[in-house]
Write an enzyme that holds these catalytic residues in place. Structure first.
Site, PDB file in Angstrom:
ATOM      1  N   ASP A  34       0.844  -1.192   0.000  1.00 21.35           N
ATOM      2  CA  ASP A  34       0.000   0.000   0.000  1.00 21.35           C
ATOM      3  C   ASP A  34       0.884   1.249   0.000  1.00 21.35           C
ATOM      4  O   ASP A  34       1.887   1.322   0.716  1.00 21.35           O
ATOM      5  CB  ASP A  34      -0.929  -0.011   1.220  1.00 21.35           C
ATOM      6  N   ASN A  91     -12.763  -3.243   2.614  1.00 25.61           N
ATOM      7  CA  ASN A  91     -13.704  -2.149   2.787  1.00 25.61           C
ATOM      8  C   ASN A  91     -14.716  -2.173   1.645  1.00 25.61           C
ATOM      9  O   ASN A  91     -14.361  -2.488   0.507  1.00 25.61           O
ATOM     10  CB  ASN A  91     -12.953  -0.812   2.800  1.00 25.61           C
ATOM     11  N   HIS A 102     -12.138  -1.136  -7.097  1.00 23.57           N
ATOM     12  CA  HIS A 102     -11.678  -2.417  -7.659  1.00 23.57           C
ATOM     13  C   HIS A 102     -11.417  -3.300  -6.438  1.00 23.57           C
ATOM     14  O   HIS A 102     -10.625  -2.903  -5.561  1.00 23.57           O
ATOM     15  CB  HIS A 102     -10.425  -2.187  -8.496  1.00 23.57           C
ATOM     16  N   HIS A 104     -10.294  -5.291  -3.480  1.00 25.25           N
ATOM     17  CA  HIS A 104      -8.949  -5.489  -2.943  1.00 25.25           C
ATOM     18  C   HIS A 104      -9.036  -5.875  -1.484  1.00 25.25           C
ATOM     19  O   HIS A 104      -9.886  -5.385  -0.742  1.00 25.25           O
ATOM     20  CB  HIS A 104      -8.080  -4.234  -3.119  1.00 25.25           C
TER      21      HIS A 104
HETATM   22  P1  AMP Z   1      -9.696   1.287   0.295  1.00 24.03           P
HETATM   23  O1  AMP Z   1      -9.758   2.582   1.056  1.00 24.03           O
HETATM   24  O2  AMP Z   1     -10.101   0.091   1.094  1.00 24.03           O
HETATM   25  O3  AMP Z   1     -10.442   1.402  -1.014  1.00 24.03           O
HETATM   26  O4  AMP Z   1      -8.183   1.042  -0.021  1.00 24.03           O
HETATM   27  C1  AMP Z   1      -7.515   1.653  -1.071  1.00 24.03           C
HETATM   28  C2  AMP Z   1      -6.059   1.626  -0.707  1.00 24.03           C
HETATM   29  O5  AMP Z   1      -5.311   1.849  -1.871  1.00 24.03           O
HETATM   30  C3  AMP Z   1      -5.639   2.679   0.312  1.00 24.03           C
HETATM   31  O6  AMP Z   1      -5.097   2.042   1.462  1.00 24.03           O
HETATM   32  C4  AMP Z   1      -4.596   3.489  -0.438  1.00 24.03           C
HETATM   33  O7  AMP Z   1      -3.522   3.914   0.385  1.00 24.03           O
HETATM   34  C5  AMP Z   1      -4.139   2.524  -1.505  1.00 24.03           C
HETATM   35  N1  AMP Z   1      -3.584   3.105  -2.707  1.00 24.03           N
HETATM   36  C6  AMP Z   1      -4.075   4.150  -3.407  1.00 24.03           C
HETATM   37  N2  AMP Z   1      -3.304   4.387  -4.487  1.00 24.03           N
HETATM   38  C7  AMP Z   1      -2.310   3.461  -4.457  1.00 24.03           C
HETATM   39  C8  AMP Z   1      -1.185   3.178  -5.300  1.00 24.03           C
HETATM   40  N3  AMP Z   1      -0.942   3.896  -6.408  1.00 24.03           N
HETATM   41  N4  AMP Z   1      -0.378   2.165  -4.962  1.00 24.03           N
HETATM   42  C9  AMP Z   1      -0.605   1.434  -3.841  1.00 24.03           C
HETATM   43  N5  AMP Z   1      -1.645   1.645  -3.022  1.00 24.03           N
HETATM   44  C10 AMP Z   1      -2.484   2.646  -3.318  1.00 24.03           C
HETATM   45 ZN    ZN Z   2     -10.322  -2.234 -12.002  1.00 23.50          ZN
END
Ligand code: AMP
Ligand code: ZN
Length: 118
Positions: A34, A91, A102, A104
């Site tokens: 992350d 989440n 997307h 995750h």
């Molecule tokens: P969520 O809030 O559950 O949708 O998680 C999205 C996560 O993606 C967050 O913890 C962000 O810090 C992470 N994130 C956003 N952009 C990137 C990126 N370019 N590379 C890695 N993690 C990212």
């Molecule tokens: Zn996607």
């Protein structure tokens, strides 16, 4: 969540268009660190297939969802999180704190995590 439906950050990462700190890659899944870690170990595991989130999961994706869990637990073991313990988080939606549309799974570990979540 990004309102431009033609853009998906994690699809672009999966396609190699946006760099990531990769932890695992195979035909169906990608795992990377992350960008804003909330614990000493904070890894995201995504299916390469675009699925918007938990609300979009259907029966056809049951095997994929199971593989996602098995893969994430194997990554947690490789990161030596088994003994101290760790947490998986997915989440979902606005109240769930989802910011990337997307599916995750977060792997969080390396410190004692509080409960309940905020
Ligand atoms: P969520 O809030 O559950 O949708 O998680 C999205 C996560 O993606 C967050 O913890 C962000 O810090 C992470 N994130 C956003 N952009 C990137 C990126 N370019 N590379 C890695 N993690 C990212
Ligand atoms: Zn996607």
């Amino acid at each position: 969540m990004n309102s431009d439906l033609s853009f998906c950050l994690f699809c672009d990462i999966a396609a190699g268009k946006i760099p990531c700190d990769q932890v695992h890659s195979d035909e169906n899944f990608l795992a990377f660190r992350d960008i804003s870690p909330q614990a000493p170990t904070h890894i995201l595991v995504i299916p390469r297939q675009h699925i918007g989130g938990l609300t979009e999961l259907n029966q056809d994706q049951a095997a994929m969802a199971g593989q996602l869990l098995v893969l994430a637990s194997s990554i947690a073991a490789k990161e030596k999180l088994d003994a101290p313990g760790y947490r998986f988080v997915i989440n979902c939606g606005q109240d769930g704190g989802q910011t990337v549309g997307h599916l995750h799974l977060h792997i969080l570990g390396g410190r004692a995590l509080g409960w309940p979540p905020g």
